[in-house]
Design an enzyme around this catalytic site. Structure first.
Site, PDB file in Angstrom:
ATOM      1  N   ASN A   1      -6.190   3.984  -0.354  1.00 22.85           N
ATOM      2  CA  ASN A   1      -5.591   2.698  -0.740  1.00 22.85           C
ATOM      3  C   ASN A   1      -4.080   2.655  -0.522  1.00 22.85           C
ATOM      4  OD1 ASN A   1      -5.189   0.163  -2.501  1.00 22.85           O
ATOM      5  ND2 ASN A   1      -4.027   1.743  -3.589  1.00 22.85           N
TER       6      ASN A   1
ATOM      7  N   TYR B   1       3.088  -1.421  10.512  1.00 20.74           N
ATOM      8  CA  TYR B   1       2.030  -1.733   9.536  1.00 20.74           C
ATOM      9  C   TYR B   1       0.767  -2.188  10.273  1.00 20.74           C
ATOM     10  CZ  TYR B   1      -0.282  -3.795   5.463  1.00 20.74           C
ATOM     11  OH  TYR B   1      -1.186  -4.093   4.466  1.00 20.74           O
TER      12      TYR B   1
ATOM     13  N   LYS C   1      -2.729   0.093  10.464  1.00 16.91           N
ATOM     14  CA  LYS C   1      -3.965  -0.458   9.885  1.00 16.91           C
ATOM     15  C   LYS C   1      -5.044  -0.592  10.973  1.00 16.91           C
ATOM     16  CE  LYS C   1      -2.920  -1.038   5.489  1.00 16.91           C
ATOM     17  NZ  LYS C   1      -3.544  -0.190   4.451  1.00 16.91           N
TER      18      LYS C   1
ATOM     19  N   THR D   1       0.900  -8.272  -5.592  1.00 18.66           N
ATOM     20  CA  THR D   1       1.399  -6.940  -5.952  1.00 18.66           C
ATOM     21  C   THR D   1       2.846  -6.815  -5.477  1.00 18.66           C
ATOM     22  OG1 THR D   1       0.805  -5.959  -3.833  1.00 18.66           O
ATOM     23  CG2 THR D   1      -0.927  -5.980  -5.522  1.00 18.66           C
TER      24      THR D   1
HETATM   25  N1  LIG Z   1      -0.979  -6.899  -1.432  1.00 17.91           N
HETATM   26  C1  LIG Z   1      -1.451  -7.453  -0.342  1.00 17.91           C
HETATM   27  O1  LIG Z   1      -1.270  -8.660  -0.099  1.00 17.91           O
HETATM   28  C2  LIG Z   1      -2.271  -6.630   0.615  1.00 17.91           C
HETATM   29  C3  LIG Z   1      -2.908  -7.300   1.681  1.00 17.91           C
HETATM   30  C4  LIG Z   1      -3.658  -6.556   2.575  1.00 17.91           C
HETATM   31  C5  LIG Z   1      -3.767  -5.185   2.424  1.00 17.91           C
HETATM   32  N2  LIG Z   1      -3.122  -4.564   1.390  1.00 17.91           N
HETATM   33  C6  LIG Z   1      -3.265  -3.103   1.283  1.00 17.91           C
HETATM   34  O2  LIG Z   1      -3.665  -2.776  -0.030  1.00 17.91           O
HETATM   35  C7  LIG Z   1      -3.242  -1.443  -0.335  1.00 17.91           C
HETATM   36  C8  LIG Z   1      -2.575  -1.426  -1.697  1.00 17.91           C
HETATM   37  O3  LIG Z   1      -1.402  -2.221  -1.611  1.00 17.91           O
HETATM   38  P1  LIG Z   1      -0.749  -2.982  -2.876  1.00 17.91           P
HETATM   39  O4  LIG Z   1      -0.683  -4.397  -2.512  1.00 17.91           O
HETATM   40  O5  LIG Z   1      -1.397  -2.557  -4.136  1.00 17.91           O
HETATM   41  O6  LIG Z   1       0.743  -2.402  -2.740  1.00 17.91           O
HETATM   42  P2  LIG Z   1       1.765  -1.808  -3.802  1.00 17.91           P
HETATM   43  O7  LIG Z   1       1.707  -2.552  -5.075  1.00 17.91           O
HETATM   44  O8  LIG Z   1       3.047  -1.702  -3.071  1.00 17.91           O
HETATM   45  O9  LIG Z   1       1.164  -0.350  -4.073  1.00 17.91           O
HETATM   46  C9  LIG Z   1       1.189   0.624  -3.061  1.00 17.91           C
HETATM   47  C10 LIG Z   1       0.699   1.939  -3.620  1.00 17.91           C
HETATM   48  O10 LIG Z   1       0.808   2.917  -2.569  1.00 17.91           O
HETATM   49  C11 LIG Z   1       1.544   4.025  -3.056  1.00 17.91           C
HETATM   50  N3  LIG Z   1       2.397   4.625  -2.028  1.00 17.91           N
HETATM   51  C12 LIG Z   1       3.293   4.005  -1.214  1.00 17.91           C
HETATM   52  N4  LIG Z   1       3.973   4.916  -0.512  1.00 17.91           N
HETATM   53  C13 LIG Z   1       3.506   6.144  -0.891  1.00 17.91           C
HETATM   54  C14 LIG Z   1       3.836   7.475  -0.550  1.00 17.91           C
HETATM   55  N5  LIG Z   1       4.819   7.780   0.337  1.00 17.91           N
HETATM   56  N6  LIG Z   1       3.171   8.488  -1.141  1.00 17.91           N
HETATM   57  C15 LIG Z   1       2.201   8.215  -2.045  1.00 17.91           C
HETATM   58  N7  LIG Z   1       1.834   6.983  -2.430  1.00 17.91           N
HETATM   59  C16 LIG Z   1       2.505   5.955  -1.857  1.00 17.91           C
HETATM   60  C17 LIG Z   1       2.433   3.459  -4.179  1.00 17.91           C
HETATM   61  O11 LIG Z   1       2.737   4.482  -5.109  1.00 17.91           O
HETATM   62  P3  LIG Z   1       4.196   5.138  -5.310  1.00 17.91           P
HETATM   63  O12 LIG Z   1       5.223   4.151  -4.847  1.00 17.91           O
HETATM   64  O13 LIG Z   1       4.239   5.419  -6.773  1.00 17.91           O
HETATM   65  O14 LIG Z   1       4.145   6.372  -4.480  1.00 17.91           O
HETATM   66  C18 LIG Z   1       1.536   2.409  -4.806  1.00 17.91           C
HETATM   67  O15 LIG Z   1       0.726   2.989  -5.796  1.00 17.91           O
HETATM   68  C19 LIG Z   1      -2.333  -1.032   0.817  1.00 17.91           C
HETATM   69  O16 LIG Z   1      -3.031  -0.199   1.707  1.00 17.91           O
HETATM   70  C20 LIG Z   1      -1.991  -2.336   1.483  1.00 17.91           C
HETATM   71  O17 LIG Z   1      -1.674  -2.154   2.846  1.00 17.91           O
HETATM   72  C21 LIG Z   1      -2.381  -5.257   0.500  1.00 17.91           C
END
Ligand SMILES: NC(=O)c1ccc[n+]([C@@H]2O[C@H](COP(=O)([O-])OP(=O)(O)OC[C@H]3O[C@@H](n4cnc5c(N)ncnc54)[C@H](OP(=O)(O)O)[C@@H]3O)[C@@H](O)[C@H]2O)c1
Length: 247
Positions: free
Chosen positions: A87, A154, A158, A188
């Protein structure tokens, strides 16, 4: 006992998924760079066992040791299901190719592509003699199929992750149920970061600002409930990309 390894559990979709899955009969193996102490308390109160690793996924040379430690906490004789949820993800650096420091592009490639690839490899290796159920869920994005100006790394990572999902399914479908999952625009920190961009770095920024203002973002809790269904039920054919439109 059902075991779930979830990367990026400190906030957003990963945190909501950990909470949604938490309950008796579940062990959560959670990773992020940030503090996971409060989440451990929350999921424990809901009856789950949980372990946390503060680990930077950009340090991909540490992934073998990380998975060794995670699997040391999984008693395969008592496990019914072991699942890996890739994730964690990052959008940065945002802006046209060539604008930022090389190290920022490297970090994006490591976190979004190299880390999940190596985690899948370790997962397959370390579950080779396990006769219970195995699932892998890779969190994708609409950006894996569409080039967005300013999101080169990105989008590309992906897209690469989608191909790994296909390859894992092709090679290991006899014993691993593999899925991609596209959560759509979800409320988020990642969306907060998008809305802060200048139109020069990200030319579609206004549409993301509008989506937030118009209440069009998915809640991470809703997305987590959908992912829980993919992880625990047999509603979807393994090998496919599941999206919010499927619910
Ligand atoms: N939100 C959207 O609109 C959306 C849309 C499509 C896909 N996604 C995908 O959904 C997934 C979750 O995203 P989210 O929206 O929940 O984003 P988020 O709130 O920014 O959370 C991202 C998570 O990834 C972790 N992360 C980032 N860099 C890291 C690193 N170097 N090492 C370890 N952990 C790391 C962060 O933890 P730490 O910072 O504590 O390390 C955090 O827990 C991602 O793969 C994203 O691409 C999101």
């Amino acid at each position: 006992m059902n075991h779930f390894i979830i990367t990026g559990a400190s906030r957003g979709i990963g945190r909501s998924l950990a909470v949604a899955l938490a309950g008796p009969g579940t062990t959560l193996h959670l990773t992020a760079r940030g503090d996971l102490g409060e989440l451990l308390e929350t999921v424990s109160k809901r009856g789950a066992a949980a372990h946390a690793w503060q680990f930077d996924l950009a340090r991909t040379d540490g992934i073998t040791l990380l998975t060794e430690e995670i699997f040391a906490n999984i008693n395969k004789d008592e496990a019914g299901l072991i699942a890996l949820v890739n994730n964690a993800g990052m959008l940065q650096p945002i802006g046209p190719i060539g604008k930022h420091d090389t190290d920022q592009y490297r970090q994006n490639l490591e976190v979004n592509f190299v880390a999940p690839a190596l985690l899948m490899h370790e997962f397959v290796k370390r579950t080779a003699n396990f006769s219970g159920e195995l699932r892998v869920l890779n969190v994708s994005s609409g950006a894996s199929k569409n080039a967005y100006h300013g999101w080169s790394h990105y989008c590309s990572t992906k897209a690469g992750l989608d191909m790994l999902t296909d390859c894992l399914h092709l090679e290991h479908r006899a014993r691993i149920k593999t899925f991609g999952f596209n959560p759509g625009r979800t409320d988020t920190k990642m969306q907060d970061e998008i809305r802060e961009q200048s139109p020069e770095d990200f030319q579609y920024v206004q549409s993301f600002i509008d989506a937030k203002t118009q209440g069009k973002l998915n809640s991470p809790e809703t997305i987590a409930e959908m992912m829980k269904i993919v992880l625990l039920e047999d509603r979807f054919e393994p090998g496919r990309m599941v999206s919010t439109r499927d619910f």
